[in-house]
Each structure stands twice: as C-alpha cells, then as structure tokens.
Design a protein around this motif. Structure first.
Motif, PDB file in Angstrom:
ATOM      1  N   ILE A 232       0.849  -1.204   0.000  1.00 55.25           N
ATOM      2  CA  ILE A 232       0.000   0.000   0.000  1.00 55.25           C
ATOM      3  C   ILE A 232       0.882   1.252   0.000  1.00 55.25           C
ATOM      4  O   ILE A 232       0.660   2.186  -0.777  1.00 55.25           O
ATOM      5  CB  ILE A 232      -0.946   0.023   1.221  1.00 55.25           C
ATOM      6  CG1 ILE A 232      -1.941  -1.135   1.155  1.00 55.25           C
ATOM      7  CG2 ILE A 232      -1.677   1.356   1.305  1.00 55.25           C
ATOM      8  CD1 ILE A 232      -2.847  -1.248   2.369  1.00 55.25           C
ATOM      9  N   CYS A 259      -6.570   2.716  -3.795  1.00 59.34           N
ATOM     10  CA  CYS A 259      -5.727   2.843  -2.602  1.00 59.34           C
ATOM     11  C   CYS A 259      -6.576   2.846  -1.334  1.00 59.34           C
ATOM     12  O   CYS A 259      -6.222   2.224  -0.319  1.00 59.34           O
ATOM     13  CB  CYS A 259      -4.880   4.112  -2.682  1.00 59.34           C
ATOM     14  SG  CYS A 259      -3.688   4.038  -4.028  1.00 59.34           S
ATOM     15  N   ALA A 260      -7.718   3.541  -1.385  1.00 56.52           N
ATOM     16  CA  ALA A 260      -8.609   3.583  -0.225  1.00 56.52           C
ATOM     17  C   ALA A 260      -9.138   2.190   0.101  1.00 56.52           C
ATOM     18  O   ALA A 260      -9.213   1.796   1.265  1.00 56.52           O
ATOM     19  CB  ALA A 260      -9.776   4.537  -0.492  1.00 56.52           C
ATOM     20  N   GLU A 261      -9.476   1.436  -0.941  1.00 57.47           N
ATOM     21  CA  GLU A 261      -9.989   0.073  -0.711  1.00 57.47           C
ATOM     22  C   GLU A 261      -8.922  -0.805  -0.067  1.00 57.47           C
ATOM     23  O   GLU A 261      -9.214  -1.614   0.819  1.00 57.47           O
ATOM     24  CB  GLU A 261     -10.442  -0.548  -2.040  1.00 57.47           C
ATOM     25  CG  GLU A 261     -11.782  -0.002  -2.513  1.00 57.47           C
ATOM     26  CD  GLU A 261     -12.062  -0.287  -3.987  1.00 57.47           C
ATOM     27  OE1 GLU A 261     -11.349  -1.116  -4.579  1.00 57.47           O
ATOM     28  OE2 GLU A 261     -12.990   0.340  -4.527  1.00 57.47           O
ATOM     29  N   ALA A 263      -6.420   0.229   1.874  1.00 60.14           N
ATOM     30  CA  ALA A 263      -6.238   0.661   3.260  1.00 60.14           C
ATOM     31  C   ALA A 263      -7.423   0.236   4.121  1.00 60.14           C
ATOM     32  O   ALA A 263      -7.253  -0.222   5.259  1.00 60.14           O
ATOM     33  CB  ALA A 263      -6.059   2.176   3.322  1.00 60.14           C
ATOM     34  N   ALA A 264      -8.632   0.376   3.562  1.00 57.64           N
ATOM     35  CA  ALA A 264      -9.836   0.049   4.339  1.00 57.64           C
ATOM     36  C   ALA A 264      -9.900  -1.438   4.662  1.00 57.64           C
ATOM     37  O   ALA A 264     -10.356  -1.833   5.731  1.00 57.64           O
ATOM     38  CB  ALA A 264     -11.084   0.478   3.576  1.00 57.64           C
ATOM     39  N   SER A 265      -9.419  -2.271   3.744  1.00 60.31           N
ATOM     40  CA  SER A 265      -9.497  -3.705   4.026  1.00 60.31           C
ATOM     41  C   SER A 265      -8.352  -4.152   4.928  1.00 60.31           C
ATOM     42  O   SER A 265      -8.503  -5.089   5.701  1.00 60.31           O
ATOM     43  CB  SER A 265      -9.532  -4.517   2.725  1.00 60.31           C
ATOM     44  OG  SER A 265      -8.430  -4.199   1.912  1.00 60.31           O
ATOM     45  N   GLU A 267      -6.795  -2.234   7.347  1.00 62.28           N
ATOM     46  CA  GLU A 267      -6.770  -1.625   8.680  1.00 62.28           C
ATOM     47  C   GLU A 267      -7.347  -2.540   9.778  1.00 62.28           C
ATOM     48  O   GLU A 267      -6.730  -2.696  10.822  1.00 62.28           O
ATOM     49  CB  GLU A 267      -7.492  -0.274   8.640  1.00 62.28           C
ATOM     50  CG  GLU A 267      -7.024   0.740   9.650  1.00 62.28           C
ATOM     51  CD  GLU A 267      -5.520   0.936   9.755  1.00 62.28           C
ATOM     52  OE1 GLU A 267      -4.821   0.848   8.723  1.00 62.28           O
ATOM     53  OE2 GLU A 267      -5.035   1.157  10.869  1.00 62.28           O
ATOM     54  N   PRO A 268      -8.492  -3.179   9.567  1.00 57.20           N
ATOM     55  CA  PRO A 268      -9.008  -4.093  10.607  1.00 57.20           C
ATOM     56  C   PRO A 268      -8.132  -5.339  10.802  1.00 57.20           C
ATOM     57  O   PRO A 268      -8.270  -6.035  11.810  1.00 57.20           O
ATOM     58  CB  PRO A 268     -10.396  -4.496  10.079  1.00 57.20           C
ATOM     59  CG  PRO A 268     -10.749  -3.462   9.080  1.00 57.20           C
ATOM     60  CD  PRO A 268      -9.459  -3.034   8.463  1.00 57.20           C
ATOM     61  N   ARG A 270      -5.012  -5.332  11.286  1.00 56.62           N
ATOM     62  CA  ARG A 270      -3.966  -5.036  12.271  1.00 56.62           C
ATOM     63  C   ARG A 270      -4.409  -5.466  13.680  1.00 56.62           C
ATOM     64  O   ARG A 270      -3.739  -6.308  14.296  1.00 56.62           O
ATOM     65  CB  ARG A 270      -3.645  -3.538  12.198  1.00 56.62           C
ATOM     66  CG  ARG A 270      -2.343  -3.097  12.781  1.00 56.62           C
ATOM     67  CD  ARG A 270      -2.133  -1.591  12.535  1.00 56.62           C
ATOM     68  NE  ARG A 270      -2.301  -1.224  11.148  1.00 56.62           N
ATOM     69  CZ  ARG A 270      -1.381  -1.456  10.201  1.00 56.62           C
ATOM     70  NH1 ARG A 270      -0.232  -2.013  10.520  1.00 56.62           N
ATOM     71  NH2 ARG A 270      -1.617  -1.117   8.957  1.00 56.62           N
ATOM     72  N   MET A 272      -6.686  -7.465  14.365  1.00 57.78           N
ATOM     73  CA  MET A 272      -7.002  -8.899  14.313  1.00 57.78           C
ATOM     74  C   MET A 272      -5.727  -9.719  14.564  1.00 57.78           C
ATOM     75  O   MET A 272      -5.733 -10.674  15.341  1.00 57.78           O
ATOM     76  CB  MET A 272      -7.593  -9.245  12.947  1.00 57.78           C
ATOM     77  CG  MET A 272      -8.162 -10.648  12.861  1.00 57.78           C
ATOM     78  SD  MET A 272      -8.829 -10.972  11.220  1.00 57.78           S
ATOM     79  CE  MET A 272     -10.071 -12.216  11.618  1.00 57.78           C
ATOM     80  N   HIS A 297      -8.406 -14.701   6.794  1.00 57.82           N
ATOM     81  CA  HIS A 297      -8.787 -13.326   6.441  1.00 57.82           C
ATOM     82  C   HIS A 297      -7.594 -12.546   5.890  1.00 57.82           C
ATOM     83  O   HIS A 297      -7.715 -11.819   4.907  1.00 57.82           O
ATOM     84  CB  HIS A 297      -9.378 -12.636   7.669  1.00 57.82           C
ATOM     85  CG  HIS A 297      -9.970 -11.293   7.375  1.00 57.82           C
ATOM     86  ND1 HIS A 297     -11.099 -11.142   6.608  1.00 57.82           N
ATOM     87  CD2 HIS A 297      -9.573 -10.040   7.706  1.00 57.82           C
ATOM     88  CE1 HIS A 297     -11.374  -9.849   6.490  1.00 57.82           C
ATOM     89  NE2 HIS A 297     -10.465  -9.159   7.148  1.00 57.82           N
ATOM     90  N   GLU A 300      -6.895 -13.545   2.347  1.00 58.00           N
ATOM     91  CA  GLU A 300      -7.826 -12.947   1.374  1.00 58.00           C
ATOM     92  C   GLU A 300      -7.507 -11.477   1.137  1.00 58.00           C
ATOM     93  O   GLU A 300      -7.422 -11.017  -0.006  1.00 58.00           O
ATOM     94  CB  GLU A 300      -9.278 -13.079   1.855  1.00 58.00           C
ATOM     95  CG  GLU A 300      -9.743 -14.513   2.144  1.00 58.00           C
ATOM     96  CD  GLU A 300      -9.973 -15.357   0.900  1.00 58.00           C
ATOM     97  OE1 GLU A 300      -9.425 -15.028  -0.165  1.00 58.00           O
ATOM     98  OE2 GLU A 300     -10.713 -16.357   1.001  1.00 58.00           O
TER      99      GLU A 300
END
Lengths: 356, 396
Positions: A232, A259-261, A263-265, A267-268, A270, A272, A297, A300
């Motif tokens: 990223i 890029c937003a997609e 980062a958004a996928s 971020e959670p 971390r 986890m 996860h 994926e």
C-alpha cells in the motif's frame, strides 16, 4: 486496559524496521533471492541474532529474552514489510514452542544464541499433498515431507501422521533432501525424505501440535500484514509521484479509490493479528478459532492488496526492475502454507461444532 | 495488549447473563419505537448500564467509566440472547455524543435525558435535492429576525421526520461567506408552524424517509449548537458519530448469530444448509470479516480512551461495516434459494422477512451518511494524503 501495542512493542518494531531498512534493503533481498549472495538467509539470521531476534520467545533461563508471541508477531510483520529472507517463523517461533513442551533446554539455548536454525515440516499433518506423509515408531521416521518452511536449516521440526512432533538433524542418517523452487525466493522451501531416520520425539500431545500450528498461522498472517502494508505504501507513493494527463495519477478517483480500498481492508487486519497473537499466550479458549480466521482473512485481504497495488503501478508493477513482485510472492507464500483459506475456515467451522 | 481477563469480568459476564435470563421476556421484538414496551425496556437497560452506559448520570445516563471489555461482554451476551440492546436512531447515536462534545450546559440538560430514554425522537436535516455528496453547497436558509431564526428551504432523505419531535438541521446563515463557513446548526421542534412533510417510499416499500419543506419556520435564536457559521464543524463531528454507528460491528454479530441459526434449521433437499460445505465456507468468510471489524472497533475505542491515534481505523468503519452487513444479509437470501424471495405477507417468511428488508436497507446505508465513494475520497485524501481532484471552475 488497552487494545493495542505497548510502547515496548512499538520500539521493538521500530528497531527491527530500522535494522532491516539499513542492512537488508531490497537490493540485498534481491541478491539473496537470485543466489548472488550464497547462504544469504543464514547470514542475515546471524546478524539478527545480535539483535536478539532468535531468542525472543525463549525463556531467560535458557539465555532467551522471554517475550510473548505478540512481540514475535510484531517482528514477523516487519519481516513481511521488508520481505526479509530469514528462517524466523520456524526457528524463533514454531520450534521453541515444541522444544519448551519437551523441556529441551540445550536446543533452546542454541537457538537463542543463533547457533542453530530450524525448518518446519508439518504440512502433511495439516493436509497432505502429493500423497506425502511421515510415519514413525517413536524413534525413527519414514516417509516424505514437501514444501517445508525454512528449508536449508540445521534441523527440522517434523510431524508424523498422528501429529507427534520430532526434531531431526539435517545430516541425520537416512535423510535425503532437495530444494523445491517456489515463486517466493526470499524463503527457501524443499523436500525431506526419511528412510528409517533417527529422530528425537518432542511431544505426542495434540495440544503441542496445535500450539505450534496456531502460532505458525498467526505469524504467517502477521508477515502478510507487513507485506501488504508495504505494498500500500508503495502504491500510494507511486500514485502521488507518477503523472499522466498533466496530473498525478493519485488525483484520479479511479486510482485513489483503489488505494482507499486497500487501506480500508487492511486496517481491521492489524488489531485482528494483535488479538490473535495475544490470544496464543493469554486467551487459550479463543486462540485456535482466532488463529484460523486470522490466517484466512489476512490471506484474502493480502491477495487483494497484492493484485491491486501491482495494478496501481501500471506496467512498472509488472517488472522485475521495481521489485514489487517480491511482496506479491511473499503474500502468496503465506497464503498457501499451513492451510489455504478454505481449509482453515473449515477448521474454524469444525471448532464451533458446525461440521457433523 | 492489556486485556486482563480478571475475575471482575467473569463476574460481569455472569451478571449480564443473569439479567438477560430474568428479563429477556420483557424485550421488545419489532414493536413501534414509541410503544410502552420499547420505552420500558430502554429505561430498564439504562438503569442497569447496558445502554447509554457512559453517558454521565447528570444527563440521565448510567455514568460508568468507559471499559472496552465490558462493552464487548454486553454486546456479545445480548447478541447471543438475540435481544435488543436498546434504541439507536439519529438522536441517540449522533446528536447525543455531539451535544456532549459541543453543546451548552443548558442544551445538555434539556435534550440528552429525554433523547436516550426514547421519549424525544430526532430527525436529521442535512441533504437537499441539490446538496447530496456536496453537502456544503446546501441552500436552506435561516435569517435572524429579532430573537428568532426564520428558516426557508427543503431537506430530503429525512429519516423518521414523520414521527420525530425535533430536528437537528443545517442551514445557511451567512450567504456571503465561503460555502463551508456560512452554515449553522439549528435545533427545532417538528410541530413548529411552516413545516411540511411528504413521505418518500424507499425500495423496501416502507416510507422510512421524507421530503421536508420549511416555509418561514420560526426558531428561537438560542437553539443553535456552536456559533453562527460553525455549523460545518458541528456537522462533521456528527458525521463522525454517524459513521461510527452505521457500521456497528456488534449489530453485525447479532445478525451473524441469527444467520448461523437459520442455517442450522433451513434445509435444501433434506440437508441442513450448514451441512453444505460451500454455504458453510461463505458463512465462515463472513464470520472472519465480522471478527476483524469487532477488533477494529475495540481498537478505535481503546485509542480514544488512551489518547492514541487510530484515525484511519475509525475512517474506514462506515465503508467496511455497511458493505459487510449488506453481504451478510445477502448471503442468507442466496442460500435460501426461492425461499429467500419471500416478502411481506408470504407464509414462508423467515425471521420476519428481515433478510430481504435488511439487505435492501443496508444498500441504503451504503449510500446514506456519505456514499462508499465519498468514504473512499475521505480515506485516500485525508487518511493517505493523496492529492485532491482538481476543482472545476464554475461556468458562466
């Protein structure tokens, strides 16, 4: 009460990050991967031993630093971030768990000093491919292990078909081996063939096998977390700099949304990984399920980021020159090892009594 | 990670379980939000600290210190019992935290208690026909006439306007200022003369939202949050809370449990859906995503309590949470085949028809509160510091 890394863990991550940035940058990774620097991953390991990396999980009584598996995950993340060629997961995480269960203080001490490295050959006990597998009589092993982790190590942690764990020296009688080339040249893999090979039984307790496996899965996920973060970072930097149509391509929504997609996928993922690693030591009742889901996860999300980051780079992303493929392949390796997503998700379902 | 699972938490879990065991039957199941049953349940939850838990006692809350593990235990136990964890809605989840942050003492005293108790229902006057994603170009005006604002204009997508007692409303008070600095944030009663509400039927066939028209609506001067022209900052604070609430991972957990139950009972060719490996894998995939979002939520909450930075983690919750929920509801429909189509009065309806209605409703939430595309602009431009789209000069 805090859900996050401690100050010490952040410092640990920073110091490993700085060391790898200076000592093992992409040029050196490339040299090791292409064989220009022979025995590269073993020499990187020697350098990391000076930082105490092999000793992370080993108790102080055996010369280790006695840290937690969350600390190890933080280091694994940095190794993924820098696609570091080093036998970390086998030597510093999976083997010490089995050795601690067996009370083998001598080997633990040798690992802590960086004097020995350990590869891991337990894939057949997870899901056998190519009809490979190992049987034992408790003292000797016969059979074959393929696509092992940290090939080229001094010894190997091997699981037989019952999940019993053994330690085998790489020069043991009746052991033949050969390297197996994979897409990921930063972590050598290979094949071991046992013919009545003498082995040291470490544990025949299913719980030990599970603890080793769970830890391996969480560390692979942590490695993917770091590798994906780097992809990223590279995509965002490239999109800010590269100009087409007289403007940075990162100002186009088509590109910035990619890029937003990513980062958004990610971020959670971390928290986890943090939680899964924390659970290995502290919340045993949740450790197995969390490890399975985290492995699946991250695989994926990692795959999505590997593809998307490459696309953001356009033609350059496809070249060897930029070297983005090192991270792409690193993520691919982590996905395939110790259970692909479908396999670990089925295990997650079984753990919850959803499979009859 | 300091998540000490001490005996205090074991005891707390037992206490929540005990509460649910004793009071579960009193929980509302789909009743009107104005019904006695819903309001009594809300009051009971506040008294026991299971909702409005950290709202100070002086404003009618339970007044507990924030505790992410206790919050998690409450969410888990309520989800397991499949019991409502109290009222949500724009007043409770958006206005109350904003008033706590930016309201005057009088406003906190006047509005928070009745709002969290469900007695005072709010709607939100934000979007206009010409101001959707570009919200700051809104044109509904308010001019000061003595001690009163006089409001004129039109709002759209005003959810619950037809049942709301009050509205929090963005209006342009400084027409000559740059568009972001000319907006103010007003609160006023929905029975004020000059307000007309026309229902808008949505794709679920319910009229959940409305067009709302204002013609010379008189609002007392002091019913403003923040200063004149600061409405955009207040609106952004509120949108932050809206985005936190729209992707609520605990609600996703409740639905995930319901989906798992459904799969254990519903059959295809005599086989339970959970026994179909393809469907089971899809369920597990969703479970992994729900799990990741719950950890993300705990991290965001923890960062707030410990004054640490988790900006990006918070920024992504609306985008990820609503997309996840839409996928979750859609999975239930997929695996039920033809039965998944049942709607309204169909005798084969499952779980009250909630799978179809929530599936559609969450498509609405993917769009509302800032579309997924606007979220991606925010994440890339503010979170990743990527360059903004060049501005197009106005023609003519």
């Amino acid at each position: 009460m805090e859900f996050g890394l401690s100050e010490e863990q952040t410092l640990l991550a920073d110091s490993v990050h700085r060391f790898l940035e200076e000592q093992v940058p992409l040029e050196r990774v490339r040299g090791i991967a292409t064989g220009e620097e022979t025995d590269g991953s073993q020499s990187v390991w020697q350098e990391l031993a000076d930082l105490g990396i092999p000793a992370l999980l080993i108790p102080e009584e055996q010369g280790g630093v006695g840290l937690s598996q969350l600390d190890a995950a933080v280091v694994a993340e940095m190794f993924g971030y820098h696609t570091t060629p080093a036998p970390f997961i086998g030597t510093a995480v999976m083997a010490p768990i089995a050795l601690k269960a067996a009370g083998d203080d001598t080997t633990l001490a040798a690992i802590a000093k960086g004097e020995t490295t350990v590869g891991v050959a337990i894939g057949e006990a997870v899901a056998s491919r190519l009809d490979a597998g190992v049987t034992s009589n408790g003292e000797r092993l016969t059979g074959k292990c393929v696509f092992i982790i940290n090939y080229g190590s001094d010894r190997y942690l091997v699981a037989d078909d019952t999940g019993a764990l053994f330690m085998v020296a790489s020069d043991a009688d009746g052991l033949t081996h050969r390297p197996l080339t994979t897409v990921d040249r930063t972590r050598p893999s290979g094949e071991l063939v046992f013919d009545d090979t003498p082995a040291q039984l470490l544990s025949s307790d299913a719980a030990t096998f599970e603890a080793v496996l769970d830890a391996g899965r969480v560390m692979l996920a942590a490695d993917t977390l770091g590798a994906a973060q780097n992809m990223i970072d590279q995509a965002v930097a490239y999109a800010k700099e590269r100009e087409q149509f007289n403007r940075p391509i990162g100002s186009f929504q088509a590109v910035k949304h990619m890029c937003a997609e990513m980062a958004a996928s990610l971020e959670p993922c971390r928290p986890m990984v943090w939680y899964a690693a924390h659970a290995l030591d502290e919340i045993p009742e949740e450790a197995r399920l969390t490890a399975c889901h985290t492995k699946a996860h991250l695989a994926e999300v990692g795959t999505f980021i590997a593809k998307t980051s490459t696309e953001v780079h356009g033609g350059m992303g496809f070249t060897d020159l930029v070297g983005l493929h090192y991270w792409f392949k690193r993520i691919g390796f982590n996905r395939q090892m110790l259970g692909v997503p479908e396999l670990v998700r089925e295990e997650a379902a079984r753990l919850q009594g959803l499979v009859v | 990670m300091d998540l000490s699972h001490g005996s205090e938490y074991e005891a707390f879990r037992t206490e929540v379980q005990q509460f649910l065991h004793e009071h579960k039957d009193q929980a509302p199941r789909g009743e009107n939000m104005r019904s006695r049953k819903v309001l009594d349940w809300q009051r009971l939850l506040i008294d026991n600290g299971y909702t409005a838990r950290t709202i100070p006692r002086e404003y009618g809350g339970f007044g507990a210190d924030p505790d992410i593990l206790k919050g998690r235990i409450i969410a888990e136990e309520f989800a397991n019992a499949r019991v409502s964890q109290g009222l949500g809605g724009q007043g409770i989840s958006m206005l109350v935290p904003t008033l706590l942050e930016l309201g005057t003492e009088e406003q906190k005293q006047q509005f928070i208690k009745p709002t969290i108790e469900g007695e005072m229902v709010w709607c939100q006057g934000y979007s206009e026909p010409g101001a959707g994603s570009d919200l700051a170009s809104l044109r509904t005006s308010a001019t000061l006439d003595g001690d009163e604002w006089v409001v004129n204009g039109q709002k759209i997508w005003t959810s619950t306007a037809h049942i709301a007692d009050w509205i929090f409303c963005l209006v342009r008070t400084e027409p000559d200022a740059p568009k972001h600095r000319g907006i103010s944030f007003l609160l006023f009663r929905m029975d004020t003369p000059g307000i007309e509400i026309r229902p808008l039927v949505d794709m679920t066939l319910a009229a959940n939202f409305n067009e709302t028209f204002f013609t010379d609506v008189h609002v007392p001067k002091h019913q403003i949050v923040g200063e004149r022209g600061q409405g955009w900052q207040v609106a952004n604070a509120i949108l932050g809370h809206e985005r936190d609430s729209l992707g609520d991972p605990n609600a996703s957990l409740t639905r995930l449990n319901a989906l798992t139950e459904l799969m254990k009972h519903e059959t295809m060719g005599g086989q339970r859906l959970i026994d179909n490996p393809v469907y089971r894998d899809r369920l597990m995939k969703i479970q992994g995503r729900v799990m990741a979002m719950r950890f993300n939520d705990m991290r965001v909450l923890s960062a707030r309590l410990n004054n640490k930075n988790a900006t990006l983690a918070r920024m992504i919750t609306k985008l990820q949470g609503t997309e996840l929920r839409h996928d979750l509801e859609g999975l239930a429909i997929d695996i039920m085949g033809e039965v998944g189509l049942a709607y309204q009065d169909n005798p084969y309806l499952r779980d009250g028809g909630s799978w179809q209605s929530q599936y559609m409703y969450f498509l609405g939430l993917i769009i509302g509160g800032g579309t997924s595309q606007i979220q991606k602009n925010i994440i890339s431009e503010r979170g990743l510091e990527m360059p903004r789209e060049p501005k197009v000069e106005k023609q003519g």
